[in-house]
Write a protein that holds these residues in place. Structure first.
Motif, PDB file in Angstrom:
ATOM      1  N   ASN A 100       1.135  -1.492  -0.211  1.00 24.96           N
ATOM      2  CA  ASN A 100      -0.279   0.241   0.291  1.00 24.96           C
ATOM      3  C   ASN A 100       1.030   1.077   0.008  1.00 24.96           C
ATOM      4  N   PHE A 101       0.317   2.413   0.263  1.00 24.98           N
ATOM      5  CA  PHE A 101       1.138   3.598   0.397  1.00 24.98           C
ATOM      6  C   PHE A 101       2.205   3.881   1.287  1.00 24.98           C
ATOM      7  N   THR A 151      -3.812   0.826  -8.495  1.00 22.28           N
ATOM      8  CA  THR A 151      -3.709   1.245  -9.455  1.00 22.28           C
ATOM      9  C   THR A 151      -2.964   2.859  -9.981  1.00 22.28           C
ATOM     10  N   SER A 152      -2.442   2.828  -8.776  1.00 24.19           N
ATOM     11  CA  SER A 152      -1.711   4.103  -8.546  1.00 24.19           C
ATOM     12  C   SER A 152      -0.478   4.027  -9.628  1.00 24.19           C
ATOM     13  N   GLU A 153      -0.049   5.069  -9.721  1.00 25.72           N
ATOM     14  CA  GLU A 153       1.453   5.713 -10.579  1.00 25.72           C
ATOM     15  C   GLU A 153       1.994   5.460  -9.722  1.00 25.72           C
ATOM     16  N   ILE A 154       2.418   5.301  -8.214  1.00 24.81           N
ATOM     17  CA  ILE A 154       2.790   4.992  -7.228  1.00 24.81           C
ATOM     18  C   ILE A 154       3.666   3.146  -7.526  1.00 24.81           C
ATOM     19  N   ARG A 155       2.742   2.733  -7.856  1.00 24.23           N
ATOM     20  CA  ARG A 155       3.200   1.575  -7.248  1.00 24.23           C
ATOM     21  C   ARG A 155       3.645   1.086  -9.198  1.00 24.23           C
ATOM     22  N   LEU A 156       3.319   1.983 -10.476  1.00 24.26           N
ATOM     23  CA  LEU A 156       3.395   0.936 -11.729  1.00 24.26           C
ATOM     24  C   LEU A 156       4.796   1.710 -11.764  1.00 24.26           C
ATOM     25  N   TRP A 163      -0.725   1.232 -21.171  1.00 26.04           N
ATOM     26  CA  TRP A 163      -0.802  -0.098 -20.595  1.00 26.04           C
ATOM     27  C   TRP A 163      -1.664   0.023 -19.341  1.00 26.04           C
ATOM     28  N   TRP A 164      -1.023   0.054 -18.219  1.00 24.88           N
ATOM     29  CA  TRP A 164      -1.288   0.724 -17.232  1.00 24.88           C
ATOM     30  C   TRP A 164      -2.737   1.751 -16.771  1.00 24.88           C
ATOM     31  N   PHE A 165      -3.030   1.981 -17.491  1.00 29.41           N
ATOM     32  CA  PHE A 165      -4.104   3.355 -16.872  1.00 29.41           C
ATOM     33  C   PHE A 165      -5.426   2.844 -17.921  1.00 29.41           C
ATOM     34  N   LYS A 166      -4.730   2.960 -19.401  1.00 26.16           N
ATOM     35  CA  LYS A 166      -6.277   2.616 -19.905  1.00 26.16           C
ATOM     36  C   LYS A 166      -6.009   1.711 -21.389  1.00 26.16           C
TER      37      LYS A 166
END
Length: 337
Positions: free
Chosen positions: A33-34, A51-56, A85-88
């Motif tokens: 998690n964060f 689904t966060s950018e941090i995880r990406l 790909w990750w977001f869309k």
């Protein structure tokens, strides 16, 4: 392999490794998690970690080893594709390798296809080379689609059997090649009666069956004088005789043709001869003793004697000092008072 083919293969392999590591990164971060003090508030106000950018970014940072130039260059050059790909695209295109390497970068092909246009390999993309070989360029944009057949198979389509194998099942799209009997060079079946031609070391008998040739029965023997012949299926080997033998027919002291010097035949077995027990002495010099050894003997000087110039002479006694003489006079030669 040409430079172009190698470049295609390397690019595809690099891309495959990147997408494999991306999927491992997804698994690795699945339960994270964060990491802040109020994760529930962060996910409610910002976004879900899943689904966060941090995880990406955490996943992307682990895609390449620092020493791999090709991997890091490909990631840096196409980092925006991972974000897309990750977001869309992840929901509609869950297979990252297919979307990223095959459809987007076009450095790979689907399995069973090859070349710039991803043409089907010989035998079709479902069973390249009819399941009996490897298609050149399989899964990449390179190669010429030619088959390299598995062991036992040959031909352009990998449907034919090599020497030493026979076709157990065969049609236009399937072939099962099975090994011949060990006696066959070529064959039509699995037994030594199905040989078309015998291997070296085998010969046909009256029933046209390939049987072992006993090379050891030949005269003269194929082995050296101090060896015996051991027949094996289709061949033979030469083994050293026992050291007690002078020529032999097999292993051990009971298979000697004659006994070696220093040994004698005792009830069919070559046994050490005790030269020291002979009626005629073998150690003839004065003050010598005989010591038996395996296959021989040695002459040594008796106790109290030592060898000098080839003769056994008495060992000198240590000279007595005045103190020892006085001591003997007062205590006696054996120490008694």
């Amino acid at each position: 392999m040409s430079d172009a083919k190698r470049d295609f293969k390397n690019a595809c392999n690099t891309c495959q490794k990147i997408t494999d590591n991306f999927n491992k990164g997804i698994d690795r971060t699945a339960k994270q998690n964060f990491g802040g003090g109020n994760t529930a508030w962060e996910e409610r106000k910002l976004s879900k970690y899943e689904t966060s950018e941090i995880r990406l970014m955490e996943i992307v940072e682990g895609l390449c080893e620092s020493s791999s130039f090709e991997c890091n260059h490909m990631v840096e050059e196409h980092e925006e594709h991972f974000e897309t790909w990750w977001f869309k695209r992840k929901t509609k295109h869950p297979d990252l390798h297919k979307w990223f390497c095959i459809e987007t970068l076009k450095v790979c092909c689907p399995k069973g296809t090859f070349g710039p246009d991803c043409n089907a390999c010989i035998g079709g993309s479902e069973r390249p080379c009819h399941g009996n070989g490897m298609c050149d360029g399989d899964g990449t944009r390179g190669g010429n689609g030619k088959c390299t057949c598995d062991h036992g198979y040959e031909g352009e389509f990998c449907l034919d059997c090599i020497d030493g194998y026979f076709s157990e099942v065969r049609n236009d799209t399937f072939s099962l090649c099975t090994g011949c009997h060990s006696s066959c060079k070529t064959c039509a079946g699995a037994t030594n009666q199905d040989c078309d031609e015998c291997k070296e070391g085998w010969e046909e008998d009256d029933q046209e069956t390939c049987v072992d040739v006993n090379e050891c029965s030949k005269d003269p023997s194929p082995c050296e004088e101090d060896q015996y012949c051991l027949n094996t299926e289709g061949s033979y080997s030469c083994k050293a005789c026992d050291k007690v033998c002078s020529g032999c027919t097999g292993a051990g002291p009971d298979k000697c043709q004659a006994c070696a010097s220093g040994y004698q035949d005792v009830e069919g077995t070559c046994t050490d001869m005790d030269e020291c027990s002979q009626s005629e002495p073998v150690c003839t010099k004065e003050n010598q003793e005989c010591v038996n050894t395996k296959g021989s003997y040695v002459c040594i000087c008796s106790s109290g004697y030592e060898e000098q110039d080839g003769e056994c002479v008495q060992t000198p006694q240590p000279e007595k000092t005045e103190e020892s003489e006085v001591s003997e006079m007062t205590t006696g030669p054996h120490g008694e008072l």
